[in-house]
Scaffold this motif. Structure first.
Motif, PDB file in Angstrom:
ATOM      1  N   PRO A   1     -17.004 -50.413  -6.378  1.00 53.27           N
ATOM      2  CA  PRO A   1     -17.910 -50.638  -5.248  1.00 53.27           C
ATOM      3  C   PRO A   1     -18.035 -49.407  -4.353  1.00 53.27           C
ATOM      4  O   PRO A   1     -17.067 -48.678  -4.142  1.00 53.27           O
ATOM      5  N   ASP A   2     -19.236 -49.178  -3.862  1.00 54.20           N
ATOM      6  CA  ASP A   2     -19.504 -48.082  -2.934  1.00 54.20           C
ATOM      7  C   ASP A   2     -19.170 -48.573  -1.528  1.00 54.20           C
ATOM      8  O   ASP A   2     -19.854 -49.442  -0.989  1.00 54.20           O
ATOM      9  N   THR A   3     -18.137 -48.017  -0.952  1.00 55.88           N
ATOM     10  CA  THR A   3     -17.702 -48.454   0.382  1.00 55.88           C
ATOM     11  C   THR A   3     -18.004 -47.408   1.447  1.00 55.88           C
ATOM     12  O   THR A   3     -17.575 -47.549   2.587  1.00 55.88           O
ATOM     13  N   LYS A   4     -18.758 -46.374   1.100  1.00 57.78           N
ATOM     14  CA  LYS A   4     -19.090 -45.319   2.058  1.00 57.78           C
ATOM     15  C   LYS A   4     -20.018 -45.861   3.140  1.00 57.78           C
ATOM     16  O   LYS A   4     -20.851 -46.734   2.878  1.00 57.78           O
ATOM     17  N   ASP A   5     -19.888 -45.306   4.311  1.00 58.17           N
ATOM     18  CA  ASP A   5     -20.821 -45.611   5.401  1.00 58.17           C
ATOM     19  C   ASP A   5     -21.941 -44.575   5.339  1.00 58.17           C
ATOM     20  O   ASP A   5     -21.753 -43.409   5.687  1.00 58.17           O
ATOM     21  N   TRP A   6     -23.089 -45.013   4.868  1.00 57.36           N
ATOM     22  CA  TRP A   6     -24.229 -44.113   4.659  1.00 57.36           C
ATOM     23  C   TRP A   6     -25.128 -44.005   5.893  1.00 57.36           C
ATOM     24  O   TRP A   6     -26.202 -43.395   5.815  1.00 57.36           O
ATOM     25  N   THR A   7     -24.741 -44.572   7.027  1.00 57.54           N
ATOM     26  CA  THR A   7     -25.631 -44.549   8.196  1.00 57.54           C
ATOM     27  C   THR A   7     -25.933 -43.142   8.681  1.00 57.54           C
ATOM     28  O   THR A   7     -26.940 -42.938   9.362  1.00 57.54           O
ATOM     29  N   TRP A   8     -25.123 -42.168   8.324  1.00 61.19           N
ATOM     30  CA  TRP A   8     -25.375 -40.783   8.731  1.00 61.19           C
ATOM     31  C   TRP A   8     -26.719 -40.274   8.228  1.00 61.19           C
ATOM     32  O   TRP A   8     -27.285 -39.350   8.816  1.00 61.19           O
ATOM     33  N   VAL A   9     -27.263 -40.884   7.173  1.00 65.41           N
ATOM     34  CA  VAL A   9     -28.532 -40.406   6.615  1.00 65.41           C
ATOM     35  C   VAL A   9     -29.712 -40.640   7.555  1.00 65.41           C
ATOM     36  O   VAL A   9     -30.793 -40.130   7.312  1.00 65.41           O
ATOM     37  N   THR A  10     -29.499 -41.386   8.630  1.00 70.31           N
ATOM     38  CA  THR A  10     -30.573 -41.580   9.615  1.00 70.31           C
ATOM     39  C   THR A  10     -30.638 -40.414  10.590  1.00 70.31           C
ATOM     40  O   THR A  10     -31.593 -40.313  11.359  1.00 70.31           O
TER      41      THR A  10
ATOM     42  N   CYS B   1     -29.775 -35.418   3.562  1.00 72.68           N
ATOM     43  CA  CYS B   1     -28.848 -35.667   2.457  1.00 72.68           C
ATOM     44  C   CYS B   1     -28.983 -34.491   1.496  1.00 72.68           C
ATOM     45  O   CYS B   1     -30.047 -34.299   0.890  1.00 72.68           O
ATOM     46  N   LEU B   2     -27.936 -33.719   1.366  1.00 71.02           N
ATOM     47  CA  LEU B   2     -27.980 -32.540   0.509  1.00 71.02           C
ATOM     48  C   LEU B   2     -28.053 -32.904  -0.965  1.00 71.02           C
ATOM     49  O   LEU B   2     -28.534 -32.119  -1.776  1.00 71.02           O
ATOM     50  N   ASP B   3     -27.581 -34.098  -1.337  1.00 75.38           N
ATOM     51  CA  ASP B   3     -27.617 -34.512  -2.736  1.00 75.38           C
ATOM     52  C   ASP B   3     -29.034 -34.799  -3.224  1.00 75.38           C
ATOM     53  O   ASP B   3     -29.419 -34.382  -4.303  1.00 75.38           O
ATOM     54  N   CYS B   4     -29.796 -35.551  -2.428  1.00 73.41           N
ATOM     55  CA  CYS B   4     -31.117 -35.981  -2.906  1.00 73.41           C
ATOM     56  C   CYS B   4     -32.281 -35.282  -2.209  1.00 73.41           C
ATOM     57  O   CYS B   4     -33.424 -35.426  -2.627  1.00 73.41           O
ATOM     58  N   GLY B   5     -31.999 -34.566  -1.122  1.00 76.89           N
ATOM     59  CA  GLY B   5     -33.047 -33.838  -0.426  1.00 76.89           C
ATOM     60  C   GLY B   5     -33.805 -34.633   0.625  1.00 76.89           C
ATOM     61  O   GLY B   5     -34.762 -34.137   1.207  1.00 76.89           O
ATOM     62  N   PHE B   6     -33.383 -35.860   0.901  1.00 76.54           N
ATOM     63  CA  PHE B   6     -34.090 -36.675   1.901  1.00 76.54           C
ATOM     64  C   PHE B   6     -33.787 -36.142   3.301  1.00 76.54           C
ATOM     65  O   PHE B   6     -32.633 -35.918   3.660  1.00 76.54           O
ATOM     66  N   HIS B   7     -34.857 -35.943   4.088  1.00 78.00           N
ATOM     67  CA  HIS B   7     -34.757 -35.461   5.469  1.00 78.00           C
ATOM     68  C   HIS B   7     -35.356 -36.511   6.393  1.00 78.00           C
ATOM     69  O   HIS B   7     -36.584 -36.616   6.492  1.00 78.00           O
TER      70      HIS B   7
END
Length: 176
Positions: free
Chosen positions: A8-17, A21-27
């Motif tokens: 399971p992915d337990t990371k807190d991804w809220t930082w992407v707001t 994201c350097l992995d996928c390039g989303f700004h």
């Protein structure tokens, strides 16, 4: 599909707001609220291409989802975030129900679903999510909603969080 369990992915991804994201390039700062529906539908078209791959149901390694499994997840993410966006539009400060993406993947047998059906369902779910994020006023984009852990979102940051999920799985995980 393999019977290997996905961790399971337990990371807190809220930082992407707040930052790219350097992995996928989303700004997130590069996407205005009213652009979310169009960008989402562009991603949905690219997911259709992924779902036509000959190896769509093959996991790249045993404990990593196949492109088909990621597509099923994205389809369901579209439904979850459409519902959350509607809640923000209709209620003052709503709380969002928890959603266990990993339990859903197992219960719905993502790796055994028909890619052609998933393609149609993903596009329909993306259309529903796009509609939920369409027509918001400047004030509406600032309306809040909350996850059960207390994480606060506005309609705009929720849209960014959602769009990143779709983009990340497409651009990074399945290289679509």
């Amino acid at each position: 599909m393999t019977d290997e369990t996905i961790e399971p992915d337990t990371k807190d991804w809220t930082w992407v707001t707040e930052r790219p994201c350097l992995d996928c390039g989303f700004h997130p700062e590069a996407v205005a609220g009213d652009e979310i529906p169009g960008i989402l539908m562009g991603y949905a078209t690219r997911w259709e291409d992924v779902l036509r791959r000959d190896d769509v149901a093959r996991r790249p390694v045993p404990k990593v989802w196949s492109p088909l499994e990621y597509a099923c997840h994205v389809r369901d993410v579209c439904d979850v975030f459409a519902a959350r966006a509607r809640l923000i539009r209709e209620q003052d400060g709503p709380s969002f129900e928890n959603w266990d993406q990993d339990a859903t993947a197992v219960a719905e047998r993502y790796g055994e679903q028909d890619p052609a059906a998933v393609s149609l369902e993903l596009v329909a779910a993306a259309r529903g999510a796009a509609e939920a994020f369409t027509g918001l006023s400047d004030a509406d984009w600032g309306r809040p909603g909350y996850r059960s852990n207390g994480s606060a979102f506005t309609a705009l940051s929720l849209g960014h969080y959602f769009l990143h999920d779709v983009a990340h799985h497409l651009n990074y995980d399945v290289r679509g």
